[in-house]
Design a protein around this motif. Structure first.
Motif, PDB file in Angstrom:
ATOM      1  N   GLN A  24       1.432  -1.056  -0.268  1.00  0.00           N
ATOM      2  CA  GLN A  24       0.401  -0.089  -0.044  1.00  0.00           C
ATOM      3  C   GLN A  24       0.404   1.090  -0.451  1.00  0.00           C
ATOM      4  O   GLN A  24       0.170   1.990  -0.811  1.00  0.00           O
ATOM      5  CB  GLN A  24      -1.083   0.066   1.379  1.00  0.00           C
ATOM      6  CG  GLN A  24      -1.693  -1.235   0.809  1.00  0.00           C
ATOM      7  CD  GLN A  24      -2.777  -1.161   2.488  1.00  0.00           C
ATOM      8  OE1 GLN A  24      -2.772  -0.695   3.602  1.00  0.00           O
ATOM      9  NE2 GLN A  24      -3.946  -2.029   1.668  1.00  0.00           N
ATOM     10  N   GLU A  25       2.271   1.290   0.651  1.00  0.00           N
ATOM     11  CA  GLU A  25       3.274   2.293   1.079  1.00  0.00           C
ATOM     12  C   GLU A  25       3.504   2.815  -1.299  1.00  0.00           C
ATOM     13  O   GLU A  25       3.058   3.579  -1.162  1.00  0.00           O
ATOM     14  CB  GLU A  25       4.136   1.897   1.717  1.00  0.00           C
ATOM     15  CG  GLU A  25       5.042   3.484   2.004  1.00  0.00           C
ATOM     16  CD  GLU A  25       6.538   3.234   2.386  1.00  0.00           C
ATOM     17  OE1 GLU A  25       6.741   4.108   3.225  1.00  0.00           O
ATOM     18  OE2 GLU A  25       6.656   2.249   2.941  1.00  0.00           O
ATOM     19  N   GLU A  31       0.668   4.032  -2.865  1.00  0.00           N
ATOM     20  CA  GLU A  31       0.785   5.753  -2.444  1.00  0.00           C
ATOM     21  C   GLU A  31       2.001   6.319  -3.122  1.00  0.00           C
ATOM     22  O   GLU A  31       1.599   7.962  -3.843  1.00  0.00           O
ATOM     23  CB  GLU A  31       0.261   5.754  -1.053  1.00  0.00           C
ATOM     24  CG  GLU A  31      -0.752   5.325  -0.903  1.00  0.00           C
ATOM     25  CD  GLU A  31      -0.822   5.154   0.630  1.00  0.00           C
ATOM     26  OE1 GLU A  31       0.001   5.639   1.866  1.00  0.00           O
ATOM     27  OE2 GLU A  31      -2.049   4.785   1.293  1.00  0.00           O
TER      28      GLU A  31
END
Length: 104
Positions: free
Chosen positions: A64-65, A68
């Protein structure tokens, strides 16, 4: 360890395939430098002409990081210019796996 696969489907601009493939190694190398939790990457072409990029991550938080912050990697941002239409991005948890000796 709970691994996560990232599935990104997309279509590319007409006549972009050669550049997409030629620029892929540098993009993946830069991505791995920035996000060391990326364990593997597979770019696939689907029967309908679309593409599916499959990345294996050490965990969901890391995946997820990276999703993003991927635009902070210049090589990735440059590679994305070949994408004409995004079919979306999703993360799935690997519940069982087997890797043959040829990949190990």
């Amino acid at each position: 360890m709970t691994m996560v696969m990232e599935l990104a489907s997309f279509r590319i601009h007409e006549d972009a395939e050669d550049k997409l493939l030629a620029e892929r190694p540098a993009m993946i190398q830069a991505l791995r430098r920035r996000f060391p939790a990326c364990l593997a990457a597979f770019l696939t072409r689907q029967d309908d002409g679309g593409w599916l990029d499959v990345l294996l991550w050490r965990g969901r938080a890391e995946a997820q990081e990276a999703a993003e912050l991927v635009d902070t990697v210049p090589e990735a941002r440059e590679w994305f210019r070949h994408i004409a239409e995004s079919g979306g991005l999703r993360h799935v948890t690997v519940k069982d796996s087997w890797v043959g000796d040829a990949l190990g």
